[in-house]
Design a protein around this motif. Sequence first.
Motif, PDB file in Angstrom:
ATOM      1  N   HIS A  54      -4.821  -3.354  13.073  1.00 37.97           N
ATOM      2  CA  HIS A  54      -5.819  -2.299  13.305  1.00 37.97           C
ATOM      3  C   HIS A  54      -5.486  -1.063  12.470  1.00 37.97           C
ATOM      4  O   HIS A  54      -6.344  -0.513  11.771  1.00 37.97           O
ATOM      5  CB  HIS A  54      -5.847  -1.957  14.805  1.00 37.97           C
ATOM      6  CG  HIS A  54      -6.709  -0.809  15.152  1.00 37.97           C
ATOM      7  ND1 HIS A  54      -7.973  -0.953  15.678  1.00 37.97           N
ATOM      8  CD2 HIS A  54      -6.504   0.533  15.069  1.00 37.97           C
ATOM      9  CE1 HIS A  54      -8.504   0.242  15.898  1.00 37.97           C
ATOM     10  NE2 HIS A  54      -7.620   1.156  15.527  1.00 37.97           N
ATOM     11  N   GLU A  55      -4.241  -0.634  12.529  1.00 35.62           N
ATOM     12  CA  GLU A  55      -3.834   0.561  11.787  1.00 35.62           C
ATOM     13  C   GLU A  55      -3.885   0.318  10.275  1.00 35.62           C
ATOM     14  O   GLU A  55      -4.204   1.226   9.510  1.00 35.62           O
ATOM     15  CB  GLU A  55      -2.448   1.033  12.220  1.00 35.62           C
ATOM     16  CG  GLU A  55      -2.350   1.415  13.700  1.00 35.62           C
ATOM     17  CD  GLU A  55      -3.359   2.458  14.156  1.00 35.62           C
ATOM     18  OE1 GLU A  55      -3.824   3.277  13.336  1.00 35.62           O
ATOM     19  OE2 GLU A  55      -3.703   2.451  15.360  1.00 35.62           O
ATOM     20  N   LEU A  56      -3.613  -0.907   9.846  1.00 36.32           N
ATOM     21  CA  LEU A  56      -3.764  -1.252   8.429  1.00 36.32           C
ATOM     22  C   LEU A  56      -5.224  -1.079   8.013  1.00 36.32           C
ATOM     23  O   LEU A  56      -5.512  -0.637   6.898  1.00 36.32           O
ATOM     24  CB  LEU A  56      -3.284  -2.681   8.176  1.00 36.32           C
ATOM     25  CG  LEU A  56      -3.400  -3.210   6.751  1.00 36.32           C
ATOM     26  CD1 LEU A  56      -2.635  -2.339   5.760  1.00 36.32           C
ATOM     27  CD2 LEU A  56      -2.922  -4.650   6.691  1.00 36.32           C
ATOM     28  N   GLY A  57      -6.139  -1.397   8.913  1.00 38.52           N
ATOM     29  CA  GLY A  57      -7.557  -1.165   8.637  1.00 38.52           C
ATOM     30  C   GLY A  57      -7.835   0.300   8.360  1.00 38.52           C
ATOM     31  O   GLY A  57      -8.586   0.642   7.443  1.00 38.52           O
ATOM     32  N   MET A  93      -8.478   4.670   4.457  1.00 39.04           N
ATOM     33  CA  MET A  93      -7.948   6.028   4.293  1.00 39.04           C
ATOM     34  C   MET A  93      -8.535   7.000   5.312  1.00 39.04           C
ATOM     35  O   MET A  93      -8.929   8.116   4.983  1.00 39.04           O
ATOM     36  CB  MET A  93      -8.156   6.521   2.865  1.00 39.04           C
ATOM     37  CG  MET A  93      -7.334   5.732   1.876  1.00 39.04           C
ATOM     38  SD  MET A  93      -7.453   6.349   0.201  1.00 39.04           S
ATOM     39  CE  MET A  93      -8.835   5.390  -0.403  1.00 39.04           C
ATOM     40  N   ASP A  94      -8.581   6.541   6.571  1.00 43.78           N
ATOM     41  CA  ASP A  94      -9.001   7.422   7.666  1.00 43.78           C
ATOM     42  C   ASP A  94      -7.976   7.319   8.786  1.00 43.78           C
ATOM     43  O   ASP A  94      -7.228   6.358   8.857  1.00 43.78           O
ATOM     44  CB  ASP A  94     -10.411   7.063   8.168  1.00 43.78           C
ATOM     45  CG  ASP A  94     -10.455   5.778   8.967  1.00 43.78           C
ATOM     46  OD1 ASP A  94      -9.788   5.690  10.012  1.00 43.78           O
ATOM     47  OD2 ASP A  94     -11.170   4.840   8.560  1.00 43.78           O
ATOM     48  N   SER A  95      -7.932   8.312   9.596  1.00 41.75           N
ATOM     49  CA  SER A  95      -6.976   8.327  10.702  1.00 41.75           C
ATOM     50  C   SER A  95      -7.647   8.045  12.041  1.00 41.75           C
ATOM     51  O   SER A  95      -7.064   8.301  13.086  1.00 41.75           O
ATOM     52  CB  SER A  95      -6.230   9.662  10.754  1.00 41.75           C
ATOM     53  OG  SER A  95      -5.438   9.802   9.591  1.00 41.75           O
ATOM     54  N   GLY A  96      -8.849   7.534  12.026  1.00 42.41           N
ATOM     55  CA  GLY A  96      -9.507   7.128  13.263  1.00 42.41           C
ATOM     56  C   GLY A  96     -10.037   8.255  14.105  1.00 42.41           C
ATOM     57  O   GLY A  96      -9.971   8.203  15.322  1.00 42.41           O
ATOM     58  N   LEU A 137       0.816  -1.217   0.000  1.00 43.23           N
ATOM     59  CA  LEU A 137       0.000   0.000   0.000  1.00 43.23           C
ATOM     60  C   LEU A 137       0.849   1.266   0.000  1.00 43.23           C
ATOM     61  O   LEU A 137       0.318   2.368   0.068  1.00 43.23           O
ATOM     62  CB  LEU A 137      -0.905   0.028   1.240  1.00 43.23           C
ATOM     63  CG  LEU A 137      -2.036  -0.967   1.291  1.00 43.23           C
ATOM     64  CD1 LEU A 137      -2.707  -0.934   2.652  1.00 43.23           C
ATOM     65  CD2 LEU A 137      -3.050  -0.646   0.202  1.00 43.23           C
ATOM     66  N   CYS A 138       2.178   1.105  -0.040  1.00 48.77           N
ATOM     67  CA  CYS A 138       3.119   2.231   0.052  1.00 48.77           C
ATOM     68  C   CYS A 138       2.956   2.965   1.382  1.00 48.77           C
ATOM     69  O   CYS A 138       3.028   4.201   1.441  1.00 48.77           O
ATOM     70  CB  CYS A 138       2.965   3.167  -1.132  1.00 48.77           C
ATOM     71  SG  CYS A 138       3.333   2.363  -2.704  1.00 48.77           S
ATOM     72  N   VAL A 139       2.721   2.201   2.439  1.00 49.49           N
ATOM     73  CA  VAL A 139       2.599   2.738   3.795  1.00 49.49           C
ATOM     74  C   VAL A 139       3.797   2.237   4.592  1.00 49.49           C
ATOM     75  O   VAL A 139       4.018   1.028   4.706  1.00 49.49           O
ATOM     76  CB  VAL A 139       1.281   2.281   4.466  1.00 49.49           C
ATOM     77  CG1 VAL A 139       1.238   2.703   5.921  1.00 49.49           C
ATOM     78  CG2 VAL A 139       0.077   2.833   3.708  1.00 49.49           C
ATOM     79  N   ASP A 140       4.598   3.175   5.111  1.00 49.17           N
ATOM     80  CA  ASP A 140       5.755   2.824   5.933  1.00 49.17           C
ATOM     81  C   ASP A 140       5.301   2.482   7.346  1.00 49.17           C
ATOM     82  O   ASP A 140       4.318   3.037   7.844  1.00 49.17           O
ATOM     83  CB  ASP A 140       6.745   3.988   5.999  1.00 49.17           C
ATOM     84  CG  ASP A 140       7.413   4.260   4.664  1.00 49.17           C
ATOM     85  OD1 ASP A 140       7.686   3.292   3.930  1.00 49.17           O
ATOM     86  OD2 ASP A 140       7.654   5.439   4.363  1.00 49.17           O
ATOM     87  N   ASP A 170      -1.081   7.771   9.912  1.00 52.95           N
ATOM     88  CA  ASP A 170      -0.985   9.131   9.375  1.00 52.95           C
ATOM     89  C   ASP A 170      -1.209   9.037   7.866  1.00 52.95           C
ATOM     90  O   ASP A 170      -0.318   8.624   7.115  1.00 52.95           O
ATOM     91  CB  ASP A 170       0.395   9.706   9.694  1.00 52.95           C
ATOM     92  CG  ASP A 170       0.652  11.048   9.036  1.00 52.95           C
ATOM     93  OD1 ASP A 170      -0.303  11.696   8.556  1.00 52.95           O
ATOM     94  OD2 ASP A 170       1.834  11.452   8.998  1.00 52.95           O
ATOM     95  N   HIS A 171      -2.432   9.399   7.445  1.00 53.26           N
ATOM     96  CA  HIS A 171      -2.776   9.289   6.029  1.00 53.26           C
ATOM     97  C   HIS A 171      -1.924  10.230   5.179  1.00 53.26           C
ATOM     98  O   HIS A 171      -1.402   9.830   4.136  1.00 53.26           O
ATOM     99  CB  HIS A 171      -4.265   9.568   5.818  1.00 53.26           C
ATOM    100  CG  HIS A 171      -4.700   9.435   4.399  1.00 53.26           C
ATOM    101  ND1 HIS A 171      -4.648   8.234   3.718  1.00 53.26           N
ATOM    102  CD2 HIS A 171      -5.159  10.356   3.515  1.00 53.26           C
ATOM    103  CE1 HIS A 171      -5.071   8.434   2.484  1.00 53.26           C
ATOM    104  NE2 HIS A 171      -5.391   9.694   2.327  1.00 53.26           N
ATOM    105  N   ALA A 172      -1.746  11.461   5.637  1.00 54.62           N
ATOM    106  CA  ALA A 172      -0.972  12.442   4.862  1.00 54.62           C
ATOM    107  C   ALA A 172       0.477  11.993   4.679  1.00 54.62           C
ATOM    108  O   ALA A 172       1.067  12.190   3.609  1.00 54.62           O
ATOM    109  CB  ALA A 172      -1.027  13.811   5.538  1.00 54.62           C
ATOM    110  N   GLY A 173       1.041  11.371   5.699  1.00 54.96           N
ATOM    111  CA  GLY A 173       2.431  10.917   5.625  1.00 54.96           C
ATOM    112  C   GLY A 173       2.585   9.482   5.161  1.00 54.96           C
ATOM    113  O   GLY A 173       3.706   8.975   5.086  1.00 54.96           O
ATOM    114  N   SER A 174       1.480   8.809   4.894  1.00 53.79           N
ATOM    115  CA  SER A 174       1.484   7.403   4.459  1.00 53.79           C
ATOM    116  C   SER A 174       2.344   6.536   5.374  1.00 53.79           C
ATOM    117  O   SER A 174       3.233   5.816   4.928  1.00 53.79           O
ATOM    118  CB  SER A 174       1.975   7.270   3.020  1.00 53.79           C
ATOM    119  OG  SER A 174       1.074   7.878   2.143  1.00 53.79           O
ATOM    120  N   GLN A 175       2.048   6.639   6.683  1.00 56.24           N
ATOM    121  CA  GLN A 175       2.808   5.801   7.593  1.00 56.24           C
ATOM    122  C   GLN A 175       1.968   5.352   8.783  1.00 56.24           C
ATOM    123  O   GLN A 175       1.032   6.028   9.198  1.00 56.24           O
ATOM    124  CB  GLN A 175       4.078   6.477   8.064  1.00 56.24           C
ATOM    125  CG  GLN A 175       3.909   7.612   9.019  1.00 56.24           C
ATOM    126  CD  GLN A 175       5.259   8.216   9.386  1.00 56.24           C
ATOM    127  OE1 GLN A 175       6.278   7.982   8.729  1.00 56.24           O
ATOM    128  NE2 GLN A 175       5.278   9.004  10.421  1.00 56.24           N
TER     129      GLN A 175
END
Length: 139
Positions: free
Chosen positions: A68-71, A76-79, A27-30, A45-50
């Motif tokens: 959970h955070e992968l969810g 594409m929400d930050s909870g 997903l290109c999420v660090d 952090d959606h804006a920082g993709s991490q």
Amino acid sequence: MDVRHGAAALEGSSPTLSELVRLCGQLCVDVRITPLPAGWLGAYDHAGSQIELAPGLTPVEQRSVLAHELGHALRMDSGESAAAERAAERFAALLLVDPAAVRRAGAWVRDEDELAEELGVTVDIVRSYLAHRPLRRAA
């Protein structure tokens, strides 16, 4: 496992921590371990993709929190809402918990804590799973 085939295809696949990190990479999420505010175990952090995980988590906590955070990342929400938190927890529960393992363990576990230990997830993940798929014990 390939997240591009959709979250539903991952249901019950019970990925390892390494596999979850690879899914995040797809997903290109660090994923980073970094200090977080008191009481936080993880954050997306959606804006920082991490995804950030708190230092000092056990491997079981890391796996459960990362799922959970992968969810959140997939949604594409930050909870920011209770509904978003419930959705991320449900995603994590359905991803991490193998229904066959629950059925096998259901024959002998006495409580949610034992079930969580058997499945290698946190009690919160077990509770979320059971809220959607109650344990049926053999008569």
